[in-house]
Write a protein that holds these residues in place. Sequence first.
Motif, PDB file in Angstrom:
ATOM      1  N   GLY B  96     -42.383  -6.409  -4.929  1.00  0.00           N
ATOM      2  CA  GLY B  96     -43.076  -6.801  -6.144  1.00  0.00           C
ATOM      3  C   GLY B  96     -42.137  -7.606  -7.031  1.00  0.00           C
ATOM      4  N   GLN B  97     -40.856  -7.243  -7.298  1.00  0.00           N
ATOM      5  CA  GLN B  97     -39.984  -7.872  -7.797  1.00  0.00           C
ATOM      6  C   GLN B  97     -39.830  -9.480  -7.528  1.00  0.00           C
ATOM      7  OE1 GLN B  97     -36.654  -5.424  -8.473  1.00  0.00           O
ATOM      8  NE2 GLN B  97     -36.388  -6.212 -10.450  1.00  0.00           N
ATOM      9  N   LEU B 118     -49.041  -6.286  -1.293  1.00  0.00           N
ATOM     10  CA  LEU B 118     -49.546  -5.676  -2.655  1.00  0.00           C
ATOM     11  C   LEU B 118     -51.067  -5.669  -2.556  1.00  0.00           C
ATOM     12  CD1 LEU B 118     -47.199  -7.415  -5.407  1.00  0.00           C
ATOM     13  CD2 LEU B 118     -47.294  -5.076  -4.350  1.00  0.00           C
ATOM     14  N   THR B 150     -55.718  -1.780 -11.282  1.00  0.00           N
ATOM     15  CA  THR B 150     -55.030  -0.992 -12.345  1.00  0.00           C
ATOM     16  C   THR B 150     -53.753  -0.092 -11.857  1.00  0.00           C
ATOM     17  OG1 THR B 150     -57.019  -1.138 -13.705  1.00  0.00           O
ATOM     18  CG2 THR B 150     -55.338   0.266 -14.640  1.00  0.00           C
ATOM     19  N   VAL B 152     -51.935  -0.041  -9.055  1.00  0.00           N
ATOM     20  CA  VAL B 152     -50.915  -0.911  -8.575  1.00  0.00           C
ATOM     21  C   VAL B 152     -50.033  -1.700  -9.696  1.00  0.00           C
ATOM     22  CG1 VAL B 152     -50.174  -2.819  -7.027  1.00  0.00           C
ATOM     23  CG2 VAL B 152     -51.854  -0.933  -6.246  1.00  0.00           C
ATOM     24  N   ALA B 153     -51.078  -2.147 -10.640  1.00  0.00           N
ATOM     25  CA  ALA B 153     -50.361  -3.074 -11.862  1.00  0.00           C
ATOM     26  C   ALA B 153     -49.427  -1.978 -12.746  1.00  0.00           C
ATOM     27  CB  ALA B 153     -51.479  -3.769 -12.660  1.00  0.00           C
ATOM     28  N   THR B 154     -50.077  -0.792 -12.971  1.00  0.00           N
ATOM     29  CA  THR B 154     -49.317   0.186 -13.578  1.00  0.00           C
ATOM     30  C   THR B 154     -48.031   0.431 -13.174  1.00  0.00           C
ATOM     31  OG1 THR B 154     -51.157   1.042 -14.447  1.00  0.00           O
ATOM     32  CG2 THR B 154     -49.369   2.539 -14.845  1.00  0.00           C
ATOM     33  N   GLN B 156     -46.179  -1.590 -10.803  1.00  0.00           N
ATOM     34  CA  GLN B 156     -45.406  -2.737 -10.918  1.00  0.00           C
ATOM     35  C   GLN B 156     -45.000  -2.922 -12.487  1.00  0.00           C
ATOM     36  OE1 GLN B 156     -44.219  -4.586  -8.467  1.00  0.00           O
ATOM     37  NE2 GLN B 156     -45.056  -3.349  -7.002  1.00  0.00           N
ATOM     38  N   GLY B 157     -45.725  -2.868 -13.281  1.00  0.00           N
ATOM     39  CA  GLY B 157     -45.231  -3.013 -14.790  1.00  0.00           C
ATOM     40  C   GLY B 157     -44.358  -1.881 -15.452  1.00  0.00           C
ATOM     41  N   GLY B 158     -44.479  -0.669 -14.782  1.00  0.00           N
ATOM     42  CA  GLY B 158     -43.850   0.408 -15.155  1.00  0.00           C
ATOM     43  C   GLY B 158     -42.195   0.142 -14.663  1.00  0.00           C
ATOM     44  N   VAL B 160     -41.129  -2.964 -14.520  1.00  0.00           N
ATOM     45  CA  VAL B 160     -40.855  -3.859 -15.429  1.00  0.00           C
ATOM     46  C   VAL B 160     -40.014  -3.339 -16.778  1.00  0.00           C
ATOM     47  CG1 VAL B 160     -41.373  -5.813 -16.990  1.00  0.00           C
ATOM     48  CG2 VAL B 160     -42.037  -5.756 -14.678  1.00  0.00           C
ATOM     49  N   LEU B 161     -40.925  -2.383 -17.408  1.00  0.00           N
ATOM     50  CA  LEU B 161     -40.510  -1.492 -18.652  1.00  0.00           C
ATOM     51  C   LEU B 161     -39.229  -0.821 -18.407  1.00  0.00           C
ATOM     52  CD1 LEU B 161     -43.867  -0.343 -19.959  1.00  0.00           C
ATOM     53  CD2 LEU B 161     -42.947  -2.776 -20.501  1.00  0.00           C
ATOM     54  N   ALA B 174     -45.644   5.784 -18.490  1.00  0.00           N
ATOM     55  CA  ALA B 174     -46.936   4.702 -18.031  1.00  0.00           C
ATOM     56  C   ALA B 174     -47.554   5.553 -16.692  1.00  0.00           C
ATOM     57  CB  ALA B 174     -46.445   3.296 -17.537  1.00  0.00           C
TER      58      ALA B 174
END
Lengths: 183, 183
Positions: B96-97, B118, B150, B152-154, B156-158, B160-161, B174
């Motif tokens: 994902g990165q 993904l 939602t 998968v996004a959580t 991937q965003g996790g 990032v955070l 998250a």
Amino acid sequence: METVERLIRSTQELLWERGYVGTSPKAVQRASGAGQGSMYHHFSGKAELARAAIERSGAEMRAKAAEELGTEGSAVERISAYLGRDREVLRGCPVGQLAADPEVVADPELRGPVDETLSWLCGRLAEIVAEGKENGEFPASVAPERLAATIVATLQGGYVLARAAGSEEPFELAIEGLLELIA
Amino acid sequence: METVERLIRSTQELLWERGYVGTSPKAVQRASGAGQGSMYHHFSGKAELARAAIERSGAEMRAKAAEELGTEGSAVERISAYLGRDREVLRGCPVGQLAADPEVVADPELRGPVDETLSWLCGRLAEIVAEGKENGEFPASVAPERLAATIVATLQGGYVLARAAGSEEPFELAIEGLLELIA
DNA sequence: GTCTATACACTGATAGAC
DNA sequence: GTCTATCAGTGTATAGAC
């Protein structure tokens, strides 16, 4: 516009478009119209310039979110409005995207403003969720910092899915899915 | 191990650590122990090598997820197990990165395997959510592809955070927040 | 403040010998 | 298959004149 201002804005654009590793001082000079000597007169180098640009982008992002989240309305309404606002999804988040860059993450001066921005956002959303709990919009079992982290993560991850897919669709799906869970 | 295999594995590591823009052929040669001529004999250049490495990383990620999601148990149990498994959070998602890298997104040969991985994950999770709906684990109003996106996004965003914060904590928050919403 | 000149390592390859 | 030589271009500055 003054030279320093042009340098910062050009760097913001290039960081968004190309990332930190992919942004060269030469490219900044070309984009800003400033010469080599001029750039190095105002900034000690690439890192200092990038820090100024990231701080600016972070401040802009916080100001926008603060405005959208500060309106009248219930907690769910404000969160929905924030999530639903128009974004340049395929360009990614100008701030969050930098967290993928190893040189940004490795340098506290560069990671700092990224962290501050996302942490501020989580904190602000947690406040709003807490308000929503008081008004009975959320069950008492909801933990504000957790839900806030989930919201920000879904946004940031939505960007990732969209850029991977070359389409805004997965971003929209992820946001809608989150709103269904919340509402 | 054969040279080709060493080249691919070294490239996987470097892409994970440094991204595509930040990974040079020379670094791959050093890490793999292969010489200049050897590398260019087996691969036409950086892009082809990167494609092989991304495909491999994507295949590994899919295999792992398929196993974790294919166990016995309810939909919610399987999703919880997948979300809760151990991850090297601060290194980010190896696949994902790459979506943050402009050269990866711009080249269909490189973006392809990222997207496939993904998308496959979203699809597999949507199947499981659909099964959960049949068993009454989720209300009929839930849209499987939305909730899957939602989830998968959580994740991937996790990542990032967490990388922005320099701490796994926001990732954990998250994920926990998402599980509270689902369960 | 801005300019030009200079520097040196690295990038991403190609060429041809072995 | 692998090695070494070579190359034009870029990255990231520093130095000193104006």
